[in-house]
Design a protein around this motif. Structure first.
Motif, PDB file in Angstrom:
ATOM      1  N   PHE A   1       0.850  -1.178   0.000  1.00  0.00           N
ATOM      2  CA  PHE A   1       0.000   0.000   0.000  1.00  0.00           C
ATOM      3  C   PHE A   1       0.893   1.237   0.000  1.00  0.00           C
TER       4      PHE A   1
ATOM      5  N   LEU B   1       0.095   5.303   0.327  1.00  0.00           N
ATOM      6  CA  LEU B   1      -0.837   6.415   0.495  1.00  0.00           C
ATOM      7  C   LEU B   1      -0.040   7.700   0.541  1.00  0.00           C
TER       8      LEU B   1
ATOM      9  N   CYS C   1       5.796   5.763   7.960  1.00  0.00           N
ATOM     10  CA  CYS C   1       4.791   6.795   8.185  1.00  0.00           C
ATOM     11  C   CYS C   1       5.507   8.070   8.603  1.00  0.00           C
TER      12      CYS C   1
ATOM     13  N   CYS D   1      -4.883   1.587   5.641  1.00  0.00           N
ATOM     14  CA  CYS D   1      -4.776   1.793   4.193  1.00  0.00           C
ATOM     15  C   CYS D   1      -5.942   1.123   3.456  1.00  0.00           C
TER      16      CYS D   1
ATOM     17  N   ARG E   1      -8.971   3.299   3.882  1.00  0.00           N
ATOM     18  CA  ARG E   1      -8.927   4.478   3.023  1.00  0.00           C
ATOM     19  C   ARG E   1      -9.194   4.100   1.571  1.00  0.00           C
ATOM     20  N   TRP E   2      -8.675   2.965   1.133  1.00  0.00           N
ATOM     21  CA  TRP E   2      -8.916   2.516  -0.242  1.00  0.00           C
ATOM     22  C   TRP E   2     -10.405   2.252  -0.465  1.00  0.00           C
TER      23      TRP E   2
END
Length: 717
Positions: free
Chosen positions: A49, A51, A154, A206, A209-210
């Protein structure tokens, strides 16, 4: 999960989850992060992932000797080719990239292939989606990478241009160039790398959010046999709890989450000796107030804030600078005990070169550290999506790791070794004071040959007071009231809208051809007589009723409203029959009269009958109408939610105050009436005389309508 409970973290209040990390470390600046990402991606087996706020497929992840070594092993160094390389070599690997659907503010900065998919053609198992599922004006700002649910990054760095730099921040480093060959100034940022359970939780975030962005459910694929940790990175922590801290705006079915703000406030209140902050912005009044209170205490903590000397970025330096001036001035006024240091990093012989501080981090005492994407601005507290990672030390070994972050950052900014910084803290006269150490390292007599440092952040006069209202729009505390009201009326997205331009370009061309054909027909046939207002008015005068045209049109609006005839058609017919100004007045009067009559019908029918007729969706509208009054009526008149008549009936059954209802209808219908009457008048002019000016106007109107309808379709799908 470690057995020692965290004292500061409270799940559901100031963090989303507390998860264990087998290993954790901090990566300072783009050189370290990009190299670690390059290594980790090569180890991926099942799922990655990514982002971010931005991405650039041509970004060079490795530079200098690192790039030479990679190319000797036939490994790509640019992001796009690297992604393709790992996917092609690993048939089970799936990569999902979620990037903010840019606004016009980014149109000249984004990579062109994000618009038209030119240049880099990603592999079918590389899924790129532009996230527009957020309130108007908000952005997807989280910067997260998760590899196989086992290793995650992050912080503040995106995988894009203008980010790579070393910890030396040399003023003229030739390696610091964009894919287009442009050089840029020194750039400072920080990422945290974690391994284990916390990486899996970030992968869960993630996937969430997807799903919110695409309506596609993606199961996280965890492979705990993956060892993607770069061998050259020594862990700062082992087997430690990590808090995951988020900001999510209120949007459609999504509830507001303000964990970022809550943890900042709790951390400031809990500080005993020192608060060390690095950030790109500082414009949030709520955080300023919390720091003011601590500075005014007799035995409060020292506060050190490192910001860029000049604000840059898409929000605009003038707007955010104006807000920052006021915030920093308040802090200086509160610093009655001389415990505040406002600093900016510089490099170069004459301190001409400022370092762009893009890091978002905080260190409190030797106990708490946080690294993430959240700025100290209103947007990051409640409007943009954000994610920070935080560590609360539970023993002396962990306290050393927290202290290490602060001291390594000071060493980087002052151009000394971390051992020299540690030595300053250990001097008896320092008494462990952070501000004392910074003052000593800033002394020009002791460090006259240094080419790096932290200079005082001078507070300039407020040069742009006229931008206050603009600043409130660009840096709001939460989604605008009108925007939240819009979201209450509509369901969440049910399907992805990818590829709209490719699927609909033909309709744009057909629409333009239709206009040209219609103009030709009006020009060269007898159809032009239909567009003559005088002829139409004379025709209508032969009706059997002995009434004028205006009362007849008003009656038409009332009858049309009762029969659910589209009000837009009635407005357009009025614009055809009358000149622009009379058409405007008549359309306003007709819609108000029709709204009043159908409101009365709704009132007479009663709430239960209307609810049975309207269903659950319009029942929700009914609640919003009663709650927001004028604003809700004005908003709903401009949205493709329900027909004009249905809204009137629901409003009457809701017993919304008649005055609010009529004022809201007047305000809400005004844009549509103006647009329809003006457009119709111009359309008639175009049909009768298709000169270049009229053609240009109609083309612009067509583009505007297409773009507006596209936006509404995406938002209210």
């Amino acid at each position: 999960m470690t057995n020692v409970p965290n004292k500061l973290f409270i799940q559901g209040k100031n963090c989303w989850a507390i998860a264990s990390a087998k290993r954790a470390a901090v990566l300072r600046n783009g050189e370290a992060y990009f190299a670690a990402f390059h290594h980790a991606l090569l180890q991926a087996r099942k799922q990655v992932f990514i982002l971010g706020w931005d991405i650039h497929s041509k970004e060079e992840l490795l530079r200098g000797e690192a790039a030479v070594e990679a190319k000797a092993r036939n490994l790509p160094t640019r992001l796009g080719p690297l992604l393709d390389h790992v996917v092609r070599s690993k048939p089970d690997l799936d990569i999902r990239i979620l990037i903010w659907n840019f606004s016009m503010l980014l149109s000249l900065e984004r990579e062109p292939n994000l618009f038209f998919n030119l240049g880099w053609a990603p592999h079918p198992r590389i899924h790129l989606h532009m996230d527009d599922e957020h309130p108007v004006g908000a952005s997807h700002h989280q910067k997260i990478v998760v590899v196989d649910g086992e290793l995650a990054f992050c912080g503040g760095l995106d995988l894009t241009h203008y980010r790579w730099d070393t910890e030396d921040h040399e003023p003229d480093d030739p390696r610091r160039r964009t894919p287009a060959g442009r050089s840029y100034g020194p750039y400072h940022d920080v990422m945290m790398m974690v391994e284990g359970e916390v990486a899996a939780k970030l992968g869960e975030l993630c996937a969430y959010r997807w799903h919110k962005a695409t309506a596609e459910v993606v199961e996280q694929r965890i492979d705990d046999t993956t060892d993607a940790w770069p061998e050259w990175v020594q862990p700062w922590f082992r087997h430690i709890n990590v808090g995951i801290v988020r900001t999510l705006p209120e949007y459609k079915s999504q509830q507001e989450v303000r964990e970022v703000e809550a943890l900042y406030l709790d951390a400031i209140r809990s500080a005993r000796r020192s608060i060390f902050i690095e950030n790109q912005y500082f414009t949030a009044p709520i955080l300023c107030t919390a720091l003011e209170q601590r500075l005014q205490e007799t035995d409060g903590p020292e506060v050190v804030i490192i910001l860029p000397k000049k604000i840059s970025g898409w929000l605009g330096n003038k707007v955010m600078e104006a807000k920052r001036v006021r915030i920093l001035d308040r802090l200086m006024q509160a610093d009655v005990h001389n415990r505040l240091r406002l600093r900016h990093p510089w490099v170069g012989e004459q301190t001409k070169h400022g370092v762009m501080v893009h890091a978002k981090l905080m260190v409190v005492d030797d106990r708490l550290m946080r690294v993430g994407s959240a700025n100290l601005c209103n947007r990051s507290m409640g409007l943009d999506t954000e994610c920070d990672l935080a560590i609360e030390a539970q023993n002396p070994e962990q306290e050393a790791g927290v202290r290490r972050l602060r001291n390594e950052l000071l060493a980087e900014h002052f151009g000394v070794t971390v051992q020299e910084v540690d030595a300053q803290f250990q001097r008896p006269e320092s008494k462990g004071s952070l501000t004392w150490v910074i003052d000593q390292l800033s002394d020009p007599e002791q460090w006259s040959q240094r080419l790096k440092g932290l200079g005082p952040l001078e507070i300039q006069e407020e040069e742009f007071p006229e931008l206050v209202s603009e600043a409130e729009i660009l840096d709001p505390e939460k989604p605008l009231e009108v925007d939240r009201l819009m979201d209450a009326f509509v369901p969440a997205r049910e399907s992805s809208q990818d590829g709209w331009l490719r699927a609909n370009w033909l309709w744009l061309i057909l629409g333009a051809c239709a206009l040209v054909g219609l103009a030709a027909a009006w020009r060269f046939t007898g159809l032009a007589e239909i567009a003559d207002r005088q002829r139409l008015a004379e025709f209508l005068q032969i009706v059997p009723w002995d009434v004028g045209l205006y009362p007849l049109l008003l009656i038409g609006f009332v009858v049309g409203g009762l029969s659910m005839f589209p009000v837009t058609v009635l407005i357009g017919a009025t614009a055809i029959l009358l000149d622009p100004l009379p058409a405007l007045v008549t359309a306003f009067a007709g819609t108000q009269l029709s709204a009043l009559v159908t409101y009365g019908v709704g009132w007479r029918l009663g709430r239960e009958r209307i609810q049975r007729m309207a269903g659950s969706r319009l029942n929700r509208i009914s609640r919003q109408l009663a709650r927001h009054g004028v604003v809700s009526i004005a908003v709903i008149r401009n949205l493709p939610i329900a027909p004009f008549t249905i809204v009137n009936l629901v409003a009457g059954a809701s017993h919304i105050r008649l005055r609010d209802y009529l004022v809201g209808t007047l305000l809400g219908m005004a844009p549509g009436i103006l647009a329809v009457t003006i457009f119709t008048d111009q359309l008639l002019g175009f049909l009768q005389e298709p000169n270049p000016l009229n053609i240009l106007f109609m083309a612009g109107a067509l583009i505007f309508l297409v773009v507006a309808s596209r936006w509404l379709k995406r938002r209210f799908s």
